[in-house]
Design a protein around this motif. Structure first.
Motif, PDB file in Angstrom:
ATOM      1  N   PRO A  11       0.839  -1.205   0.000  1.00  0.00           N
ATOM      2  CA  PRO A  11       0.000   0.000   0.000  1.00  0.00           C
ATOM      3  C   PRO A  11       0.870   1.250   0.000  1.00  0.00           C
ATOM      4  O   PRO A  11       1.954   1.254   0.595  1.00  0.00           O
ATOM      5  CB  PRO A  11      -0.802  -0.127   1.300  1.00  0.00           C
ATOM      6  N   PRO A  12       0.448   2.310  -0.662  1.00  0.00           N
ATOM      7  CA  PRO A  12       1.262   3.526  -0.720  1.00  0.00           C
ATOM      8  C   PRO A  12       1.429   4.166   0.658  1.00  0.00           C
ATOM      9  O   PRO A  12       0.474   4.240   1.437  1.00  0.00           O
ATOM     10  CB  PRO A  12       0.479   4.436  -1.668  1.00  0.00           C
ATOM     11  N   ARG A  13       2.631   4.618   0.945  1.00  0.00           N
ATOM     12  CA  ARG A  13       2.926   5.287   2.203  1.00  0.00           C
ATOM     13  C   ARG A  13       2.760   6.790   2.023  1.00  0.00           C
ATOM     14  O   ARG A  13       3.016   7.344   0.957  1.00  0.00           O
ATOM     15  CB  ARG A  13       4.354   4.985   2.644  1.00  0.00           C
ATOM     16  N   VAL A  14       2.347   7.437   3.088  1.00  0.00           N
ATOM     17  CA  VAL A  14       2.213   8.889   3.082  1.00  0.00           C
ATOM     18  C   VAL A  14       3.570   9.500   3.393  1.00  0.00           C
ATOM     19  O   VAL A  14       4.322   8.984   4.231  1.00  0.00           O
ATOM     20  CB  VAL A  14       1.160   9.341   4.116  1.00  0.00           C
ATOM     21  N   SER A  15       3.899  10.598   2.721  1.00  0.00           N
ATOM     22  CA  SER A  15       5.197  11.232   2.932  1.00  0.00           C
ATOM     23  C   SER A  15       5.338  11.697   4.382  1.00  0.00           C
ATOM     24  O   SER A  15       4.352  12.030   5.050  1.00  0.00           O
ATOM     25  CB  SER A  15       5.367  12.425   1.995  1.00  0.00           C
ATOM     26  N   ARG A  16       6.567  11.701   4.849  1.00  0.00           N
ATOM     27  CA  ARG A  16       6.820  12.090   6.241  1.00  0.00           C
ATOM     28  C   ARG A  16       6.350  13.514   6.563  1.00  0.00           C
ATOM     29  O   ARG A  16       5.761  13.731   7.620  1.00  0.00           O
ATOM     30  CB  ARG A  16       8.312  11.925   6.552  1.00  0.00           C
ATOM     31  N   LEU A  49      -8.662   9.583  -0.144  1.00  0.00           N
ATOM     32  CA  LEU A  49      -7.672   8.529  -0.349  1.00  0.00           C
ATOM     33  C   LEU A  49      -6.437   8.765   0.520  1.00  0.00           C
ATOM     34  O   LEU A  49      -5.912   7.827   1.145  1.00  0.00           O
ATOM     35  CB  LEU A  49      -7.278   8.456  -1.829  1.00  0.00           C
ATOM     36  N   LEU A  50      -5.972  10.002   0.575  1.00  0.00           N
ATOM     37  CA  LEU A  50      -4.839  10.303   1.448  1.00  0.00           C
ATOM     38  C   LEU A  50      -5.236  10.129   2.902  1.00  0.00           C
ATOM     39  O   LEU A  50      -4.464   9.582   3.714  1.00  0.00           O
ATOM     40  CB  LEU A  50      -4.341  11.725   1.213  1.00  0.00           C
ATOM     41  N   LEU A  51      -6.433  10.562   3.260  1.00  0.00           N
ATOM     42  CA  LEU A  51      -6.913  10.399   4.629  1.00  0.00           C
ATOM     43  C   LEU A  51      -6.909   8.928   5.018  1.00  0.00           C
ATOM     44  O   LEU A  51      -6.469   8.569   6.124  1.00  0.00           O
ATOM     45  CB  LEU A  51      -8.320  10.966   4.758  1.00  0.00           C
ATOM     46  N   ALA A  52      -7.396   8.064   4.133  1.00  0.00           N
ATOM     47  CA  ALA A  52      -7.432   6.630   4.419  1.00  0.00           C
ATOM     48  C   ALA A  52      -6.029   6.097   4.669  1.00  0.00           C
ATOM     49  O   ALA A  52      -5.783   5.369   5.633  1.00  0.00           O
ATOM     50  CB  ALA A  52      -8.089   5.881   3.266  1.00  0.00           C
ATOM     51  N   ALA A  53      -5.092   6.450   3.785  1.00  0.00           N
ATOM     52  CA  ALA A  53      -3.719   5.954   3.921  1.00  0.00           C
ATOM     53  C   ALA A  53      -3.098   6.437   5.231  1.00  0.00           C
ATOM     54  O   ALA A  53      -2.430   5.671   5.938  1.00  0.00           O
ATOM     55  CB  ALA A  53      -2.878   6.411   2.729  1.00  0.00           C
ATOM     56  N   ALA A  54      -3.320   7.707   5.570  1.00  0.00           N
ATOM     57  CA  ALA A  54      -2.727   8.257   6.789  1.00  0.00           C
ATOM     58  C   ALA A  54      -3.323   7.623   8.044  1.00  0.00           C
ATOM     59  O   ALA A  54      -2.593   7.280   8.985  1.00  0.00           O
ATOM     60  CB  ALA A  54      -2.934   9.779   6.822  1.00  0.00           C
ATOM     61  N   MET A  55      -4.639   7.440   8.057  1.00  0.00           N
ATOM     62  CA  MET A  55      -5.284   6.872   9.242  1.00  0.00           C
ATOM     63  C   MET A  55      -4.941   5.397   9.405  1.00  0.00           C
ATOM     64  O   MET A  55      -4.813   4.896  10.532  1.00  0.00           O
ATOM     65  CB  MET A  55      -6.789   7.074   9.170  1.00  0.00           C
ATOM     66  N   LEU A  56      -4.800   4.686   8.293  1.00  0.00           N
ATOM     67  CA  LEU A  56      -4.377   3.285   8.378  1.00  0.00           C
ATOM     68  C   LEU A  56      -2.969   3.187   8.951  1.00  0.00           C
ATOM     69  O   LEU A  56      -2.675   2.285   9.751  1.00  0.00           O
ATOM     70  CB  LEU A  56      -4.441   2.634   6.995  1.00  0.00           C
ATOM     71  N   GLU A 193      -2.471  16.571  -3.796  1.00  0.00           N
ATOM     72  CA  GLU A 193      -2.407  16.352  -5.240  1.00  0.00           C
ATOM     73  C   GLU A 193      -1.064  15.725  -5.631  1.00  0.00           C
ATOM     74  O   GLU A 193      -1.016  14.814  -6.471  1.00  0.00           O
ATOM     75  CB  GLU A 193      -2.600  17.689  -5.965  1.00  0.00           C
ATOM     76  N   ALA A 194       0.011  16.207  -5.021  1.00  0.00           N
ATOM     77  CA  ALA A 194       1.336  15.665  -5.324  1.00  0.00           C
ATOM     78  C   ALA A 194       1.434  14.200  -4.902  1.00  0.00           C
ATOM     79  O   ALA A 194       2.047  13.376  -5.590  1.00  0.00           O
ATOM     80  CB  ALA A 194       2.414  16.498  -4.627  1.00  0.00           C
ATOM     81  N   TRP A 195       0.792  13.858  -3.782  1.00  0.00           N
ATOM     82  CA  TRP A 195       0.871  12.480  -3.275  1.00  0.00           C
ATOM     83  C   TRP A 195       0.160  11.500  -4.191  1.00  0.00           C
ATOM     84  O   TRP A 195       0.708  10.443  -4.521  1.00  0.00           O
ATOM     85  CB  TRP A 195       0.285  12.406  -1.871  1.00  0.00           C
ATOM     86  N   VAL A 196      -1.071  11.826  -4.616  1.00  0.00           N
ATOM     87  CA  VAL A 196      -1.796  10.883  -5.466  1.00  0.00           C
ATOM     88  C   VAL A 196      -1.078  10.692  -6.800  1.00  0.00           C
ATOM     89  O   VAL A 196      -1.075   9.595  -7.372  1.00  0.00           O
ATOM     90  CB  VAL A 196      -3.271  11.308  -5.688  1.00  0.00           C
ATOM     91  N   ASP A 197      -0.437  11.756  -7.298  1.00  0.00           N
ATOM     92  CA  ASP A 197       0.340  11.625  -8.531  1.00  0.00           C
ATOM     93  C   ASP A 197       1.567  10.738  -8.309  1.00  0.00           C
ATOM     94  O   ASP A 197       1.893   9.884  -9.144  1.00  0.00           O
ATOM     95  CB  ASP A 197       0.784  12.996  -9.029  1.00  0.00           C
ATOM     96  N   GLU A 198       2.223  10.939  -7.178  1.00  0.00           N
ATOM     97  CA  GLU A 198       3.458  10.206  -6.896  1.00  0.00           C
ATOM     98  C   GLU A 198       3.217   8.709  -6.746  1.00  0.00           C
ATOM     99  O   GLU A 198       3.991   7.883  -7.242  1.00  0.00           O
ATOM    100  CB  GLU A 198       4.104  10.754  -5.623  1.00  0.00           C
ATOM    101  N   VAL A 199       2.132   8.337  -6.057  1.00  0.00           N
ATOM    102  CA  VAL A 199       1.887   6.916  -5.794  1.00  0.00           C
ATOM    103  C   VAL A 199       1.031   6.258  -6.880  1.00  0.00           C
ATOM    104  O   VAL A 199       0.800   5.056  -6.842  1.00  0.00           O
ATOM    105  CB  VAL A 199       1.218   6.718  -4.411  1.00  0.00           C
TER     106      VAL A 199
END
Length: 258
Positions: A11-16, A49-56, A193-199
């Motif tokens: 699963p994609p990781r959220v940037s630090r 989508l970012l919220l889901a990844a971060a909360m997981l 926006e940068a995160w969804v593009d990156e992953v």
């Protein structure tokens, strides 16, 4: 000779930097407590989508002590990209609870000629999600509002509501024992926006909202984006501290209807 099994991508990781802002919001505003079961609202858009990844990621840490379940309200909107949402969830590697409610037909019947449906739809959606969370025993409902949403809400309230009222990090419901929390409240939209593009995630658009290009919120959004691009300093950092630098301001949060 049998083929080797396909490897499931991580699963994609959220940037630090983004996770630091999420952790700061969770900590400063006490958004999550040990023992909480947090329902994360998933629309399919980039924010959720970012919220889901971060909360997981946070829920997987031993020091946090809370559980997460991803939920989605299927509003029976014509043209909604169900396959796209399923693909995004598969990429995140998390199951999704789906609540089926035909709010679209109800909202359409309530609209006056030329009226934008977003406000009515939003109130109805909040009521359904709060009731569902209460029935299922979820103590918190996490939504994907970010810093740009907070700025836009502040200007909308100032210019059209005659009040200085920023978007709150946490808002208890008036009729259910559920609190809406906004863990992305300190995160700029550009970073999402940068995160969804990156992953390589493909967000799913709302087929109704995106068909109404003219609205006060869109006008304010365009103004803020233009200003922030022309500014010769990091206006996001300034706004973040101005609105949310003092957690004590939000210690006595107001209650939302429904």
């Amino acid at each position: 000779m049998s083929a080797a099994p396909l490897e499931t991508p991580e699963p994609p990781r959220v940037s630090r930097p983004v996770m630091k802002l999420v952790e700061r919001a969770v900590r400063d505003f006490a958004l999550v407590e040990p023992g909480d079961h947090v329902a994360v609202g998933i629309s399919g858009g980039k924010d959720s989508l970012l919220l889901a990844a971060a909360m997981l990621e946070l829920a997987a840490r031993e020091d946090m002590g809370f559980k997460v379940t991803l939920i989605h309200l299927d509003q029976n909107q014509p043209g909604f990209d169900r396959e796209g949402l399923n693909a995004a969830m598969a990429r995140l590697g998390a199951p999704l609870e789906v609540i089926d409610r035909d709010t679209h037909s109800v909202v359409q019947k309530m609209l006056k000629p030329g009226q934008i449906p977003c406000a009515i739809c939003g109130r109805m959606r909040r009521g359904i999600l709060n009731a569902y969370c209460a029935e299922q025993g979820y103590t918190k409902l996490a939504m994907g509002h970010h810093l740009d949403d907070a700025v836009e809400t502040y200007f909308l309230n100032l210019l059209f509501g005659s009040r200085l009222d920023p978007l709150k990090p946490a808002t208890p419901a008036s009729t259910h024992p559920v609190t809406t929390i906004r863990p992305l409240i300190l995160v700029e939209e550009r970073k999402i926006e940068a995160w969804v593009d990156e992953v390589g995630l493909m967000p799913v658009a709302c087929p109704v909202c995106d068909s109404f290009p003219q609205s006060s919120r869109r006008d304010v959004k365009a103004f803020w984006q233009g200003f922030s691009e022309l500014a010769h300093r990091d206006v996001y950092a300034s706004v973040r501290e101005a609105l949310y630098g003092d957690p004590a301001v939000f210690s006595d949060v107001s209650v939302e209807s429904a």
